[in-house]
Design a protein around this motif. Structure first.
Motif, PDB file in Angstrom:
ATOM      1  N   VAL A  24      20.555  63.496  63.850  1.00  0.00           N
ATOM      2  CA  VAL A  24      19.538  62.227  64.349  1.00  0.00           C
ATOM      3  C   VAL A  24      21.047  61.455  64.794  1.00  0.00           C
ATOM      4  N   HIS A  25      20.403  60.938  66.555  1.00  0.00           N
ATOM      5  CA  HIS A  25      21.107  60.150  67.311  1.00  0.00           C
ATOM      6  C   HIS A  25      20.225  59.058  67.462  1.00  0.00           C
ATOM      7  N   ARG A  26      19.140  57.966  67.796  1.00  0.00           N
ATOM      8  CA  ARG A  26      18.680  57.436  67.795  1.00  0.00           C
ATOM      9  C   ARG A  26      17.301  57.248  67.884  1.00  0.00           C
ATOM     10  N   ILE A  27      16.523  56.582  67.861  1.00  0.00           N
ATOM     11  CA  ILE A  27      15.132  56.227  67.284  1.00  0.00           C
ATOM     12  C   ILE A  27      14.192  55.425  68.443  1.00  0.00           C
ATOM     13  N   TYR A  28      13.970  55.909  68.926  1.00  0.00           N
ATOM     14  CA  TYR A  28      12.838  54.805  69.916  1.00  0.00           C
ATOM     15  C   TYR A  28      11.316  54.701  69.647  1.00  0.00           C
ATOM     16  N   CYS A  29      10.760  54.093  69.560  1.00  0.00           N
ATOM     17  CA  CYS A  29       9.584  54.114  69.279  1.00  0.00           C
ATOM     18  C   CYS A  29       8.473  53.085  70.752  1.00  0.00           C
ATOM     19  N   VAL A  30       7.958  53.017  70.557  1.00  0.00           N
ATOM     20  CA  VAL A  30       6.786  52.741  71.595  1.00  0.00           C
ATOM     21  C   VAL A  30       5.693  52.305  71.212  1.00  0.00           C
ATOM     22  N   GLY A  31       5.636  51.148  71.648  1.00  0.00           N
ATOM     23  CA  GLY A  31       5.388  50.126  71.426  1.00  0.00           C
ATOM     24  C   GLY A  31       3.273  50.172  72.044  1.00  0.00           C
ATOM     25  N   ARG A  32       2.334  49.785  70.794  1.00  0.00           N
ATOM     26  CA  ARG A  32       0.899  49.560  71.365  1.00  0.00           C
ATOM     27  C   ARG A  32       0.015  50.479  72.382  1.00  0.00           C
ATOM     28  N   ASN A  33       0.219  51.854  72.096  1.00  0.00           N
ATOM     29  CA  ASN A  33       0.336  53.204  73.035  1.00  0.00           C
ATOM     30  C   ASN A  33      -1.075  53.776  72.567  1.00  0.00           C
ATOM     31  N   PRO A  49       4.410  50.471  79.852  1.00  0.00           N
ATOM     32  CA  PRO A  49       5.101  50.588  78.213  1.00  0.00           C
ATOM     33  C   PRO A  49       6.033  50.081  77.555  1.00  0.00           C
ATOM     34  N   PHE A  50       6.213  49.546  76.891  1.00  0.00           N
ATOM     35  CA  PHE A  50       7.885  49.250  75.927  1.00  0.00           C
ATOM     36  C   PHE A  50       8.623  49.690  74.997  1.00  0.00           C
ATOM     37  N   PHE A  51       9.332  49.485  74.348  1.00  0.00           N
ATOM     38  CA  PHE A  51      10.259  49.608  73.475  1.00  0.00           C
ATOM     39  C   PHE A  51      10.699  49.247  72.338  1.00  0.00           C
ATOM     40  N   PHE A  52      11.058  49.837  71.900  1.00  0.00           N
ATOM     41  CA  PHE A  52      11.742  48.725  70.755  1.00  0.00           C
ATOM     42  C   PHE A  52      13.140  50.079  69.854  1.00  0.00           C
ATOM     43  N   MET A  53      13.825  49.909  68.876  1.00  0.00           N
ATOM     44  CA  MET A  53      14.201  50.574  68.401  1.00  0.00           C
ATOM     45  C   MET A  53      14.580  50.877  66.956  1.00  0.00           C
ATOM     46  N   LYS A  54      14.793  51.154  66.252  1.00  0.00           N
ATOM     47  CA  LYS A  54      14.898  51.605  65.322  1.00  0.00           C
ATOM     48  C   LYS A  54      16.626  52.019  64.627  1.00  0.00           C
ATOM     49  N   PRO A  55      17.127  52.038  63.328  1.00  0.00           N
ATOM     50  CA  PRO A  55      18.259  52.458  63.215  1.00  0.00           C
ATOM     51  C   PRO A  55      18.462  53.758  63.023  1.00  0.00           C
ATOM     52  N   ALA A  56      19.250  54.296  63.351  1.00  0.00           N
ATOM     53  CA  ALA A  56      19.313  55.910  63.216  1.00  0.00           C
ATOM     54  C   ALA A  56      19.157  56.795  61.343  1.00  0.00           C
ATOM     55  N   ASP A  57      19.944  55.467  60.804  1.00  0.00           N
ATOM     56  CA  ASP A  57      20.009  55.817  59.290  1.00  0.00           C
ATOM     57  C   ASP A  57      18.232  54.762  58.548  1.00  0.00           C
ATOM     58  N   ALA A  58      17.801  54.465  59.574  1.00  0.00           N
ATOM     59  CA  ALA A  58      16.100  54.291  58.708  1.00  0.00           C
ATOM     60  C   ALA A  58      15.277  55.354  58.418  1.00  0.00           C
ATOM     61  N   VAL A  59      15.974  56.455  59.157  1.00  0.00           N
ATOM     62  CA  VAL A  59      15.493  58.175  59.202  1.00  0.00           C
ATOM     63  C   VAL A  59      15.176  58.350  57.173  1.00  0.00           C
TER      64      VAL A  59
END
Length: 231
Positions: A24-33, A49-59
């Motif tokens: 895992v490199h990065r985690i991108y999330c799409v809001g209200r999709n 569309p808008f995006f937010f991120m989570k740390p890779a080690d949140a997996v």
């Protein structure tokens, strides 16, 4: 090259039918999709569309056929589930056109965007970033990645979540406001995507709270089932 201390291991996710794992490199999330989820959150229409991120080690990577453990996070009394289709990027790129987007996909998985809803809402009211509500430890559970060639018609697949055997969320990926290819086009205009990136594509209506002891079981047709116990 030497380091001041040993580097942390690279987070990784199992791949269906293969011994190697997906780093895992990065985690991108799409809001209200999903339209109905947008409505339940107080919004309507097809907003950009808008995006937010989570740390890779949140997996929290759950192995095939296993029930994972999801630790209940600190500082919250309102932990919400959000079942999502996850897109795993295998070929990077910037300014990717929607018509070319699917060839950048390695595979797909079932994921959960766990949310400290009370903290997120507090930050929204104050006009502050809501990373604390979305990007905390263990906030990105995910099941095994199914390679794209084996995943079937993901774009029209059913998506669902049950808590303790009772339906909470049920829809189809076809209800995405911004589909998979469009999401990659918009996302890659803002960031250069890299192999190993995960895109959590949004959640349908029916989000709600879970507590310690709850069993979460969700899936996307063709991608198997993700099972987690809140501990």
């Amino acid at each position: 090259m030497s380091h001041a201390f040993p580097p942390a291991p690279i987070p990784s996710v199992p791949i269906v039918g293969r011994a190697e794992r997906f780093p895992v490199h990065r985690i991108y999330c799409v809001g209200r999709n999903y339209e109905e989820h947008a409505k339940e959150m107080g919004f309507t229409g097809r907003e950009p569309p808008f995006f937010f991120m989570k740390p890779a080690d949140a997996v929290v990577a759950v192995e095939p056929g296993q029930t994972g453990e999801l630790p209940y996070p600190s500082l919250t009394a309102n932990l919400h589930h959000e079942i999502e289709l996850v897109v795993a990027i295998g070929q990077g790129g910037k300014n990717i056109k929607a018509a070319d987007a699917l060839r950048h996909i390695y595979g797909y998985a079932v994921g959960l965007d766990m949310t400290r809803r009370d903290l997120q809402n507090d930050m929204k009211k104050q006009g502050r970033p809501w990373c604390i509500g979305k990007g905390f430890d263990a906030s990105a559970p995910i099941g095994p990645i199914t390679p794209a060639a084996q995943a079937g018609d993901v774009a029209r697949a059913a998506i669902w979540l049950q808590v303790n055997g009772t339906d909470r969320q049920r829809s189809t990926v076809a209800q995405l406001i911004w589909n998979i290819a469009e999401t990659i086009e918009h996302l890659s205009a803002a960031w250069e995507l890299q192999p190993g990136d995960l895109i959590y594509t949004g959640t349908p209506e029916g989000v709600g709270a879970v507590v310690r002891g709850d069993l979460l079981e969700g899936g996307v047709d063709g991608l198997g089932t993700l099972r987690l116990r809140v501990v």
